[in-house]
Design a protein around this motif. Structure first.
Motif, short mmCIF file in Angstrom:
data_model
loop_
_atom_site.label_atom_id
_atom_site.label_comp_id
_atom_site.label_asym_id
_atom_site.label_seq_id
_atom_site.Cartn_x
_atom_site.Cartn_y
_atom_site.Cartn_z
N PRO A 132 -36.40 19.12 20.25
CA PRO A 132 -35.63 19.06 19.01
C PRO A 132 -34.96 20.40 18.72
O PRO A 132 -35.55 21.45 18.92
CB PRO A 132 -36.67 18.74 17.95
N VAL A 143 -36.53 16.05 9.06
CA VAL A 143 -36.22 15.19 10.19
C VAL A 143 -37.09 13.97 10.03
O VAL A 143 -38.30 14.07 9.87
CB VAL A 143 -36.50 15.91 11.53
N LYS A 151 -31.09 17.27 20.01
CA LYS A 151 -32.01 17.92 20.94
C LYS A 151 -31.22 18.91 21.80
O LYS A 151 -30.03 18.75 22.00
CB LYS A 151 -32.70 16.89 21.81
#
Length: 171
Positions: A132, A143, A151
């Protein structure tokens, strides 16, 4: 990987089996710390990155050649300080590896511990893992899920180092 000294085919050459005990012990400690922390599945690349980063820290911090005789509890603070976020860990590893390589070259004998440490270091530097992008969360918003959000490809050592650090804290 095991190395043999110079030995004749009949076994009388005086060579002995050189076992990389310091590296194997460092890797064992790192593996146990990560398994105890239960941060990642042991079969994941992230786990391997954490184990290798922590094993390198343990192995390279043993400046007195006493690794097999240490008590883990007495070394935790040292390992925590070496793996802390604000420390130049990558530079420290490169410097220690260069110093040990020079010492091994001067000694002229096999250096199986150093060979295994160098292989781990190469893997950590050359391998990138998809992780991430913590810098891409707009406005610091949450998130939603583990698989949500952008990512980025990240060097394995940059993922493994914080995992190792956290595993030490959880021990």
């Amino acid at each position: 990987m095991l190395h043999r000294g110079q030995e004749s085919t009949d076994g009388t050459g005086g060579g002995e089996l050189t076992v990389p005990m310091a590296w194997l012990y460092a890797e064992y400690i790192a593996d146990e710390l990560l398994r105890t922390g239960d941060l990642m599945p042991p079969t994941s690349f992230e786990f391997r990155a954490g184990r290798d980063a922590l094993a390198l820290t343990i192995f390279l911090s043993d400046t007195g050649g006493e690794l097999s005789g240490i008590r883990v509890v007495t070394q935790l603070e040292t390992w925590l300080s070496l793996t802390a976020y604000d420390q130049p860990w990558q530079d420290w590893v490169s410097g220690r590896m260069a110093k040990l390589a020079a010492e091994a070259a001067d000694a002229g004998g096999p250096a199986p511990d150093l060979d295994l440490a160098a292989a781990a270091w190469r893997w950590l530097e050359e391998t990138e893992l998809l992780a991430p992008d913590l810098d891409a969360v707009p406005g610091g918003g949450p998130v939603i899920g583990e698989d949500d959000g952008p990512k980025v490809w990240t060097p394995a050592w940059q993922l493994g180092l914080p995992l190792g650090h956290l595993a030490i804290h959880l021990f």
